[in-house]
Enzyme design. Sequence first.
Site, mmCIF file in Angstrom:
data_model
loop_
_atom_site.group_PDB
_atom_site.id
_atom_site.type_symbol
_atom_site.label_atom_id
_atom_site.label_comp_id
_atom_site.label_asym_id
_atom_site.label_seq_id
_atom_site.Cartn_x
_atom_site.Cartn_y
_atom_site.Cartn_z
ATOM 1 C CG ASP A 23 40.923 60.041 40.074
ATOM 2 O OD1 ASP A 23 41.159 61.238 39.840
ATOM 3 O OD2 ASP A 23 41.782 59.136 39.908
ATOM 4 C CB ILE A 24 41.188 55.183 37.281
ATOM 5 C CG1 ILE A 24 41.149 53.686 37.041
ATOM 6 C CG2 ILE A 24 42.527 55.774 36.962
ATOM 7 C CD1 ILE A 24 39.780 53.096 36.973
ATOM 8 C CG HIS A 59 39.869 67.218 35.804
ATOM 9 N ND1 HIS A 59 40.741 67.501 34.780
ATOM 10 C CD2 HIS A 59 40.632 66.792 36.839
ATOM 11 C CE1 HIS A 59 41.976 67.257 35.178
ATOM 12 N NE2 HIS A 59 41.945 66.840 36.431
ATOM 13 C CG HIS A 93 40.553 66.171 41.568
ATOM 14 N ND1 HIS A 93 41.067 64.922 41.348
ATOM 15 C CD2 HIS A 93 41.230 67.001 40.731
ATOM 16 C CE1 HIS A 93 42.014 64.970 40.423
ATOM 17 N NE2 HIS A 93 42.137 66.228 40.033
HETATM 18 P P1 5GP Z 1 45.036 66.180 37.272
HETATM 19 O O1 5GP Z 1 44.993 66.448 35.784
HETATM 20 O O2 5GP Z 1 43.914 66.862 38.011
HETATM 21 O O3 5GP Z 1 46.386 66.502 37.858
HETATM 22 O O4 5GP Z 1 44.843 64.611 37.496
HETATM 23 C C1 5GP Z 1 44.042 63.852 36.630
HETATM 24 C C2 5GP Z 1 43.246 62.842 37.428
HETATM 25 O O5 5GP Z 1 42.569 62.010 36.487
HETATM 26 C C3 5GP Z 1 44.089 61.916 38.325
HETATM 27 O O6 5GP Z 1 43.553 61.935 39.635
HETATM 28 C C4 5GP Z 1 43.952 60.544 37.657
HETATM 29 O O7 5GP Z 1 43.908 59.485 38.586
HETATM 30 C C5 5GP Z 1 42.656 60.661 36.880
HETATM 31 N N1 5GP Z 1 42.655 59.866 35.664
HETATM 32 C C6 5GP Z 1 43.594 59.878 34.702
HETATM 33 N N2 5GP Z 1 43.284 59.019 33.721
HETATM 34 C C7 5GP Z 1 42.103 58.452 34.076
HETATM 35 C C8 5GP Z 1 41.264 57.463 33.451
HETATM 36 O O8 5GP Z 1 41.544 56.945 32.377
HETATM 37 N N3 5GP Z 1 40.128 57.131 34.128
HETATM 38 C C9 5GP Z 1 39.785 57.701 35.311
HETATM 39 N N4 5GP Z 1 38.636 57.292 35.883
HETATM 40 N N5 5GP Z 1 40.546 58.623 35.927
HETATM 41 C C10 5GP Z 1 41.702 58.990 35.313
#
Ligand code: 5GP
Length: 130
Positions: free
Chosen positions: A28-29, A92, A94
Amino acid sequence: MTIFSKIIAGDIPCYKIAEDDRYFAFLDINPVAKGHVLVVPKQETDYLFDLDDTLLSGMTLFAKRIAKAQKKAIACRRIGVAVLGMEVPHAHIHLIPLNQETDLNFFKPKQSFSPDEMQAIAAAIRAELE
Ligand code: 5GP
């Protein structure tokens, strides 16, 4: 195409951990904790629990393999699991190294690692994959 599909296709760079024909794992970035990994199916489906049974159960086993490697590579007590999906409409999981309950907290400021550190974290996890 979701941002995760672009990562899987190699159009956007990532710190890759593993992939097979159905799943992809990368750091995660904006990590909640050091070694925070996202596991995604290559199939673009928004909501995790809309995946069919075979794809969902296979994803759990793929995540298990990643979590075992994370646990060996990162000093932590457990690998926590979270499903949010509020930001990216591509299912996804985590996987987050935890030392205490409060480490699994998406509201605190995210951690920041240099590109070299992220490379090293990813390499350390990859090295523990079986
Ligand atoms: P969620 O959809 O579960 O609420 O969060 C999406 C997750 O994806 C976040 O933790 C965010 O940091 C990660 N994320 C979003 N865009 C990118 C990206 O371009 N690259 C990576 N490696 N992680 C990402």
